[in-house]
Design a protein around this motif. Structure first.
Motif, PDB file in Angstrom:
ATOM      1  N   GLN A   9      -3.032  -4.510  15.613  1.00 42.52           N
ATOM      2  CA  GLN A   9      -3.111  -3.599  14.469  1.00 42.52           C
ATOM      3  C   GLN A   9      -1.733  -3.415  13.834  1.00 42.52           C
ATOM      4  O   GLN A   9      -1.611  -3.408  12.606  1.00 42.52           O
ATOM      5  N   GLN A  10      -0.709  -3.266  14.657  1.00 42.39           N
ATOM      6  CA  GLN A  10       0.640  -3.102  14.117  1.00 42.39           C
ATOM      7  C   GLN A  10       1.077  -4.356  13.367  1.00 42.39           C
ATOM      8  O   GLN A  10       1.692  -4.268  12.304  1.00 42.39           O
ATOM      9  N   ARG A  11       0.760  -5.511  13.918  1.00 40.53           N
ATOM     10  CA  ARG A  11       1.113  -6.772  13.259  1.00 40.53           C
ATOM     11  C   ARG A  11       0.393  -6.887  11.918  1.00 40.53           C
ATOM     12  O   ARG A  11       0.990  -7.286  10.925  1.00 40.53           O
ATOM     13  N   GLU A  12      -0.898  -6.505  11.880  1.00 39.14           N
ATOM     14  CA  GLU A  12      -1.656  -6.562  10.628  1.00 39.14           C
ATOM     15  C   GLU A  12      -1.077  -5.602   9.596  1.00 39.14           C
ATOM     16  O   GLU A  12      -0.943  -5.944   8.417  1.00 39.14           O
ATOM     17  N   ARG A  13      -0.716  -4.393  10.042  1.00 33.78           N
ATOM     18  CA  ARG A  13      -0.100  -3.430   9.117  1.00 33.78           C
ATOM     19  C   ARG A  13       1.218  -3.967   8.582  1.00 33.78           C
ATOM     20  O   ARG A  13       1.526  -3.821   7.394  1.00 33.78           O
ATOM     21  N   VAL A  17       2.199  -4.636   4.709  1.00 36.43           N
ATOM     22  CA  VAL A  17       3.381  -4.034   4.077  1.00 36.43           C
ATOM     23  C   VAL A  17       4.273  -5.123   3.488  1.00 36.43           C
ATOM     24  O   VAL A  17       4.786  -4.975   2.373  1.00 36.43           O
ATOM     25  N   GLU A  18       4.448  -6.221   4.209  1.00 38.33           N
ATOM     26  CA  GLU A  18       5.261  -7.323   3.686  1.00 38.33           C
ATOM     27  C   GLU A  18       4.633  -7.910   2.431  1.00 38.33           C
ATOM     28  O   GLU A  18       5.340  -8.238   1.472  1.00 38.33           O
ATOM     29  N   ALA A  19       3.316  -8.046   2.407  1.00 41.54           N
ATOM     30  CA  ALA A  19       2.630  -8.560   1.219  1.00 41.54           C
ATOM     31  C   ALA A  19       2.804  -7.603   0.044  1.00 41.54           C
ATOM     32  O   ALA A  19       3.080  -8.032  -1.088  1.00 41.54           O
ATOM     33  N   ALA A  20       2.672  -6.308   0.301  1.00 43.94           N
ATOM     34  CA  ALA A  20       2.848  -5.310  -0.764  1.00 43.94           C
ATOM     35  C   ALA A  20       4.289  -5.337  -1.278  1.00 43.94           C
ATOM     36  O   ALA A  20       4.531  -5.216  -2.486  1.00 43.94           O
ATOM     37  N   LEU A  21       5.240  -5.501  -0.371  1.00 47.17           N
ATOM     38  CA  LEU A  21       6.640  -5.568  -0.774  1.00 47.17           C
ATOM     39  C   LEU A  21       6.905  -6.797  -1.631  1.00 47.17           C
ATOM     40  O   LEU A  21       7.617  -6.714  -2.644  1.00 47.17           O
TER      41      LEU A  21
END
Length: 61
Positions: A9-13, A17-21
């Motif tokens: 779950q942390q990796r997916e989050r 976040v990286e994609a949004a950035l």
């Protein structure tokens, strides 16, 4: 099992976040490009108006 799920779950989050950035960075790059074009256009227009004014004064002088 719980640790594996939590890490996943942390990796997916983190990936989200990286994609949004990356999207935000691309959006900022596009906005900067548009702002630059607007500023260049404004400068050219001002310069063009100055030339037209000068030429108009010469014609009538």
């Amino acid at each position: 099992m719980r640790w594996g799920r939590k890490v996943k779950q942390q990796r997916e989050r983190l990936e989200e976040v990286e994609a949004a950035l990356a999207e935000e960075k691309e959006r900022e790059r596009r906005v900067d490009a548009v702002a630059s074009r607007i500023e260049t256009s404004r400068h050219r227009n001002h310069f063009g108006e100055a030339i037209e004014t000068a030429m108009g004064k010469r014609r009538h002088a």
